[in-house]
Design a protein around this motif. Structure first.
Motif, PDB file in Angstrom:
ATOM      1  N   ALA A  53       0.635  -0.957   0.158  1.00 49.23           N
ATOM      2  CA  ALA A  53       0.193  -0.143   0.233  1.00 49.23           C
ATOM      3  C   ALA A  53       1.042   1.401  -0.173  1.00 49.23           C
ATOM      4  O   ALA A  53       1.598   1.342   1.024  1.00 49.23           O
ATOM      5  CB  ALA A  53      -0.576  -0.268   1.212  1.00 49.23           C
ATOM      6  N   LYS A  54       0.713   1.504  -0.536  1.00 47.18           N
ATOM      7  CA  LYS A  54       1.246   3.118  -1.163  1.00 47.18           C
ATOM      8  C   LYS A  54       0.406   4.142  -1.197  1.00 47.18           C
ATOM      9  O   LYS A  54      -0.858   4.392  -2.128  1.00 47.18           O
ATOM     10  CB  LYS A  54       2.620   3.112  -2.409  1.00 47.18           C
ATOM     11  CG  LYS A  54       3.124   1.890  -2.483  1.00 47.18           C
ATOM     12  CD  LYS A  54       4.283   2.165  -2.935  1.00 47.18           C
ATOM     13  CE  LYS A  54       4.969   1.049  -2.953  1.00 47.18           C
ATOM     14  NZ  LYS A  54       6.342   0.851  -1.860  1.00 47.18           N
ATOM     15  N   ILE A  55       0.682   5.722  -0.534  1.00 48.06           N
ATOM     16  CA  ILE A  55       0.193   6.709  -0.843  1.00 48.06           C
ATOM     17  C   ILE A  55       1.277   7.827  -1.834  1.00 48.06           C
ATOM     18  O   ILE A  55       2.488   8.224  -0.878  1.00 48.06           O
ATOM     19  CB  ILE A  55      -0.600   7.297   0.359  1.00 48.06           C
ATOM     20  CG1 ILE A  55      -1.184   8.148  -0.170  1.00 48.06           C
ATOM     21  CG2 ILE A  55      -0.102   7.356   0.994  1.00 48.06           C
ATOM     22  CD1 ILE A  55      -2.766   8.949   0.857  1.00 48.06           C
ATOM     23  N   PHE A  56       0.907   8.691  -2.712  1.00 46.51           N
ATOM     24  CA  PHE A  56       1.940   9.628  -3.190  1.00 46.51           C
ATOM     25  C   PHE A  56       0.987  10.350  -3.431  1.00 46.51           C
ATOM     26  O   PHE A  56      -0.508  10.690  -3.051  1.00 46.51           O
ATOM     27  CB  PHE A  56       2.161   8.946  -4.827  1.00 46.51           C
ATOM     28  CG  PHE A  56       2.897   8.235  -4.598  1.00 46.51           C
ATOM     29  CD1 PHE A  56       4.534   7.902  -5.435  1.00 46.51           C
ATOM     30  CD2 PHE A  56       2.492   6.425  -5.365  1.00 46.51           C
ATOM     31  CE1 PHE A  56       4.915   7.407  -5.965  1.00 46.51           C
ATOM     32  CE2 PHE A  56       3.192   5.538  -5.416  1.00 46.51           C
ATOM     33  CZ  PHE A  56       5.013   6.003  -5.423  1.00 46.51           C
ATOM     34  N   LEU A 172       7.392  -0.068   6.308  1.00 45.20           N
ATOM     35  CA  LEU A 172       7.109   1.919   7.031  1.00 45.20           C
ATOM     36  C   LEU A 172       8.090   2.503   6.532  1.00 45.20           C
ATOM     37  O   LEU A 172       8.928   2.561   6.742  1.00 45.20           O
ATOM     38  CB  LEU A 172       6.020   1.497   8.517  1.00 45.20           C
ATOM     39  CG  LEU A 172       5.368   3.200   8.691  1.00 45.20           C
ATOM     40  CD1 LEU A 172       4.500   3.335   7.803  1.00 45.20           C
ATOM     41  CD2 LEU A 172       5.392   3.995   9.890  1.00 45.20           C
ATOM     42  N   THR A 173       7.986   3.001   5.559  1.00 44.79           N
ATOM     43  CA  THR A 173       9.029   3.951   5.212  1.00 44.79           C
ATOM     44  C   THR A 173       8.037   5.126   4.147  1.00 44.79           C
ATOM     45  O   THR A 173       6.406   4.980   3.974  1.00 44.79           O
ATOM     46  CB  THR A 173       9.645   3.573   4.091  1.00 44.79           C
ATOM     47  OG1 THR A 173       9.231   3.029   2.178  1.00 44.79           O
ATOM     48  CG2 THR A 173      10.586   1.954   4.310  1.00 44.79           C
ATOM     49  N   ALA A 174       8.763   6.739   3.757  1.00 47.51           N
ATOM     50  CA  ALA A 174       8.577   7.688   3.178  1.00 47.51           C
ATOM     51  C   ALA A 174       9.658   7.947   2.917  1.00 47.51           C
ATOM     52  O   ALA A 174      10.570   7.312   3.308  1.00 47.51           O
ATOM     53  CB  ALA A 174       8.181   8.670   4.345  1.00 47.51           C
ATOM     54  N   LYS A 182       6.196   9.991  -0.583  1.00 43.75           N
ATOM     55  CA  LYS A 182       5.726   8.993  -0.499  1.00 43.75           C
ATOM     56  C   LYS A 182       5.870   8.111   0.781  1.00 43.75           C
ATOM     57  O   LYS A 182       5.983   7.919   1.376  1.00 43.75           O
ATOM     58  CB  LYS A 182       6.163   7.634  -1.576  1.00 43.75           C
ATOM     59  CG  LYS A 182       5.866   6.477  -1.837  1.00 43.75           C
ATOM     60  CD  LYS A 182       6.589   5.777  -2.252  1.00 43.75           C
ATOM     61  CE  LYS A 182       8.076   5.460  -2.115  1.00 43.75           C
ATOM     62  NZ  LYS A 182       8.206   5.058  -1.108  1.00 43.75           N
ATOM     63  N   PHE A 183       3.901   7.896   1.218  1.00 46.12           N
ATOM     64  CA  PHE A 183       4.404   6.692   2.653  1.00 46.12           C
ATOM     65  C   PHE A 183       4.062   5.212   1.793  1.00 46.12           C
ATOM     66  O   PHE A 183       3.108   5.012   0.940  1.00 46.12           O
ATOM     67  CB  PHE A 183       3.387   7.151   3.084  1.00 46.12           C
ATOM     68  CG  PHE A 183       3.934   8.626   3.787  1.00 46.12           C
ATOM     69  CD1 PHE A 183       4.189   9.329   4.938  1.00 46.12           C
ATOM     70  CD2 PHE A 183       3.665  10.308   3.374  1.00 46.12           C
ATOM     71  CE1 PHE A 183       5.131   9.796   5.716  1.00 46.12           C
ATOM     72  CE2 PHE A 183       4.054  11.435   4.194  1.00 46.12           C
ATOM     73  CZ  PHE A 183       4.587  11.746   4.907  1.00 46.12           C
ATOM     74  N   ASP A 184       4.197   4.773   2.852  1.00 46.43           N
ATOM     75  CA  ASP A 184       4.325   2.960   2.234  1.00 46.43           C
ATOM     76  C   ASP A 184       4.650   1.924   3.580  1.00 46.43           C
ATOM     77  O   ASP A 184       5.214   2.831   4.443  1.00 46.43           O
ATOM     78  CB  ASP A 184       5.045   2.082   1.055  1.00 46.43           C
ATOM     79  CG  ASP A 184       6.073   2.499   1.150  1.00 46.43           C
ATOM     80  OD1 ASP A 184       6.407   2.993   2.191  1.00 46.43           O
ATOM     81  OD2 ASP A 184       6.822   2.371   0.405  1.00 46.43           O
ATOM     82  N   LEU A 196      -5.382   3.018   5.529  1.00 47.18           N
ATOM     83  CA  LEU A 196      -6.872   4.354   5.069  1.00 47.18           C
ATOM     84  C   LEU A 196      -7.106   4.783   6.291  1.00 47.18           C
ATOM     85  O   LEU A 196      -6.409   6.194   5.804  1.00 47.18           O
ATOM     86  CB  LEU A 196      -7.727   3.388   4.736  1.00 47.18           C
ATOM     87  CG  LEU A 196      -7.437   2.923   2.775  1.00 47.18           C
ATOM     88  CD1 LEU A 196      -8.690   2.284   2.896  1.00 47.18           C
ATOM     89  CD2 LEU A 196      -6.482   3.860   1.657  1.00 47.18           C
ATOM     90  N   ARG A 197      -7.289   4.577   7.539  1.00 51.88           N
ATOM     91  CA  ARG A 197      -7.301   5.125   8.098  1.00 51.88           C
ATOM     92  C   ARG A 197      -6.286   6.244   8.800  1.00 51.88           C
ATOM     93  O   ARG A 197      -6.431   7.310   8.960  1.00 51.88           O
ATOM     94  CB  ARG A 197      -8.090   4.806   9.661  1.00 51.88           C
ATOM     95  CG  ARG A 197      -8.593   5.059  10.346  1.00 51.88           C
ATOM     96  CD  ARG A 197      -7.216   5.912  12.197  1.00 51.88           C
ATOM     97  NE  ARG A 197      -7.614   6.058  13.098  1.00 51.88           N
ATOM     98  CZ  ARG A 197      -6.903   7.110  13.640  1.00 51.88           C
ATOM     99  NH1 ARG A 197      -6.184   8.264  12.512  1.00 51.88           N
ATOM    100  NH2 ARG A 197      -7.617   7.909  14.781  1.00 51.88           N
ATOM    101  N   ILE A 198      -4.870   5.687   9.157  1.00 52.62           N
ATOM    102  CA  ILE A 198      -3.563   6.423   9.136  1.00 52.62           C
ATOM    103  C   ILE A 198      -3.384   7.406   8.380  1.00 52.62           C
ATOM    104  O   ILE A 198      -3.114   8.661   8.338  1.00 52.62           O
ATOM    105  CB  ILE A 198      -2.789   5.722   9.504  1.00 52.62           C
ATOM    106  CG1 ILE A 198      -2.591   4.630  10.970  1.00 52.62           C
ATOM    107  CG2 ILE A 198      -1.154   6.306   9.996  1.00 52.62           C
ATOM    108  CD1 ILE A 198      -1.875   3.677  11.293  1.00 52.62           C
ATOM    109  N   GLU A 199      -3.600   6.859   7.280  1.00 50.75           N
ATOM    110  CA  GLU A 199      -2.816   7.773   5.883  1.00 50.75           C
ATOM    111  C   GLU A 199      -3.587   9.044   6.178  1.00 50.75           C
ATOM    112  O   GLU A 199      -3.313  10.161   5.379  1.00 50.75           O
ATOM    113  CB  GLU A 199      -2.658   7.112   4.695  1.00 50.75           C
ATOM    114  CG  GLU A 199      -1.550   6.417   4.669  1.00 50.75           C
ATOM    115  CD  GLU A 199      -0.447   6.897   5.099  1.00 50.75           C
ATOM    116  OE1 GLU A 199      -0.162   7.757   5.347  1.00 50.75           O
ATOM    117  OE2 GLU A 199       0.412   6.257   6.485  1.00 50.75           O
ATOM    118  N   ALA A 200      -4.973   8.842   5.743  1.00 47.12           N
ATOM    119  CA  ALA A 200      -6.059  10.082   5.447  1.00 47.12           C
ATOM    120  C   ALA A 200      -5.532  10.689   7.297  1.00 47.12           C
ATOM    121  O   ALA A 200      -5.859  11.771   6.864  1.00 47.12           O
ATOM    122  CB  ALA A 200      -7.137   9.595   5.797  1.00 47.12           C
TER     123      ALA A 200
END
Length: 516
Positions: A53-56, A172-174, A182-184, A196-200
């Motif tokens: 799971a990654k969020i850019f 867990l990296t960024a 990016k956080f993943d 999704l809860r943490i990254e939102a």
């Protein structure tokens, strides 16, 4: 809206060979774009028990200002310090202190602006300062330090990490590069909701705790980097290759770090960390339809924000050969040639991946023939990223055992590049390079985390849909393509030559290969 797209777009299938080439890169990516602009990209891998799971976020060093370089990387550090609900034992009490902090820092910024003529740079070598501070600046900084200490009593350290680890999260990296942050995390497929809860929460409610502690951690990291002998040299080369573009800027100078403010960091955060500037990538044992609804639950309430300001810098057309002579007692002697090349999204860019391998092997052979002991590196690295959606550089570097061979090595390198523009590449060499690229890609695609990164990275550079045509273009590259690239790009006005010599050694000029 929903789009279901095969990266291997089975179009223009004119022969069995082309069909086979397309099928070699076939990958099912499914996309959903929400009304608020958030983009979800999913690759289903039925049977996998986990998901990468990654969020850019489309924000990085491109968005920094001179005098505050490294600010994007610093923001990444601050976004690990928690939110209103993660990282505090008493948010109500802590929030009151943050409000006082904001007004105190505003007063500090006002004083620094008022005293601008007293505090501006004077000495070329940083050996003289007209005035380092004012009494008002000193008192305000002391007040901020006291507020930081008061806020620390409510700090709940490592809350995000504990939640991830408690439910099977690993890795867990960024990272923050020129074009993205990016956080993943890698999670059990049943725990995607935690991501999704943490990254939102991180995206909307980050609290900038331990600001000055993290500032000093960044200083330590940067000095560690600068203590590597190669770093000052590579940064001088980057500065020579690029005239104005921030892709060539370093990760901050020591003078930058003290200039970061909570106010400027908050402005970066609130401008760029918005849903319409964000892509979530999931690769693993999840179902696309289920993820569409789940992401909606955690991110759908966010409103679309004004579109963040695009990066405005445009690198001017190169007009003159540049030459850097770097003196170092710690570096091995070397010679390097760099050339500006297009960014991802330009039809020529994938061909340079093939060209790299061809040139490296050819230069190695020529050096061996002439009895010059050396190692050869060919890359597209700027700082520590190798692909961009803007023009960057192609780098050929020869590291030598003997400083007396610098002139000969330069002649070999420039001679190979010149010959490439006049003589087609041998088919066996071309086939070998492309085989290595295909093998590297298929290994990458087996790794969910690496694949998710490639998809997200292409989205920030240009579009995730560019990935498949990019791979296909590499595979279809011909010797005529490489000859054309050499003629167009390996010209003297687009060339930056770097030489590393020991202190006190005179450069022996060579005119070989410099007339093109």
């Amino acid at each position: 809206m929903r789009l279901v797209v095969r990266i291997a777009l089975c179009m223009l299938v004119a022969s069995p060979l082309l069909a086979q080439r397309n099928s070699a890169y076939e990958l099912l990516i499914r996309e959903h774009v929400y009304p608020n602009g958030l983009r979800l990209l999913v690759v289903e891998r039925p049977g996998d028990s986990r998901v990468a799971a990654k969020i850019f976020t489309d924000m990085g060093a491109f968005n920094e200002a001179p005098g505050e370089l490294g600010a994007a990387h610093f923001l990444e550090h601050l976004m690990f310090k928690g939110t209103h609900t993660l990282g505090t034992t008493n948010w109500e009490a802590e929030a009151r202190l943050h409000a006082v902090m904001a007004s105190t820092e505003a007063a500090l910024i006002e004083e620094l602006n008022r005293a601008r003529n007293s505090l501006r740079q004077r000495g070329v070598f940083h050996d003289y300062s007209h005035a380092a501070s004012t009494s008002r600046v000193d008192s305000l900084r002391a007040a901020i330090a006291a507020l930081d200490s008061a806020i620390a009593q409510y700090r709940d350290y490592g809350a995000m990490m504990r939640w991830y680890q408690a439910y099977g999260g690993t890795g867990l990296t960024a990272s923050t590069e020129q074009e993205y942050m990016k956080f993943d995390i890698n999670l059990p497929r049943s725990r995607v909701a935690l991501f999704l809860r943490i990254e939102a929460d991180r995206m909307r409610n980050s609290v900038f705790r331990e600001f000055d502690v993290e500032r000093m951690i960044l200083v330590e990291q940067r000095y560690g980097d600068l203590n590597r002998a190669t770093t000052p040299y590579y940064e001088q080369m980057n500065a020579a290759v690029g005239a104005i573009h921030p892709v060539f800027w370093p990760e901050g100078y020591p003078t930058d770090f003290l200039r970061y403010t909570r106010n400027s960091q908050r402005e970066l955060y609130e401008t760029y960390f918005v849903p319409n500037n964000t892509t979530i990538v999931l690769v693993g044992g999840v179902r696309f339809d289920a993820m569409v609804g789940l992401v909606e639950q955690y991110f759908g309430w966010m409103e679309r924000a004004p579109e963040p300001t695009r990066m405005r810098a445009v690198e001017p057309v190169p007009r003159a050969e540049r030459r850097v002579v770097f003196r170092s007692a710690d570096l091995d002697p070397r010679v390097e040639a760099r050339f500006l090349i297009p960014g991802v999204g330009h039809p020529d860019r994938p061909l340079f991946d093939v060209l790299l391998g061809v040139v490296r092997r050819t230069v190695e052979d020529e050096l061996a023939t002439k009895g010059i002991a050396a190692t050869v590196d060919a890359n597209t690295r700027v700082v520590h990223t190798t692909r961009f959606g803007v023009p960057s550089s192609l780098n050929f570097e020869i590291v030598l055992d003997n400083e007396e061979n610098i002139s000969g090595a330069e002649s070999v390198l420039l001679g190979v590049l010149d010959q490439l523009g006049r003589t087609p590449v041998e088919q066996d060499r071309l086939a070998t390079v492309k085989k290595h690229l295909r093998t590297d890609w298929h290994r990458l695609a087996l790794d969910a985390g690496r694949l998710a990164f490639e998809i997200g990275h292409f989205q920030t550079m240009d579009s995730w849909r560019t990935l498949q045509p990019y791979l296909e273009a590499r595979d279809a590259a011909t010797s005529e393509d490489l000859t054309r690239l050499a003629r167009e790009y390996f010209v003297s006005e687009n060339r930056t030559v770097g030489i590393v010599r020991s202190p006190g050694q005179a450069e022996r000029e060579t005119t070989s290969g410099r007339s093109r």
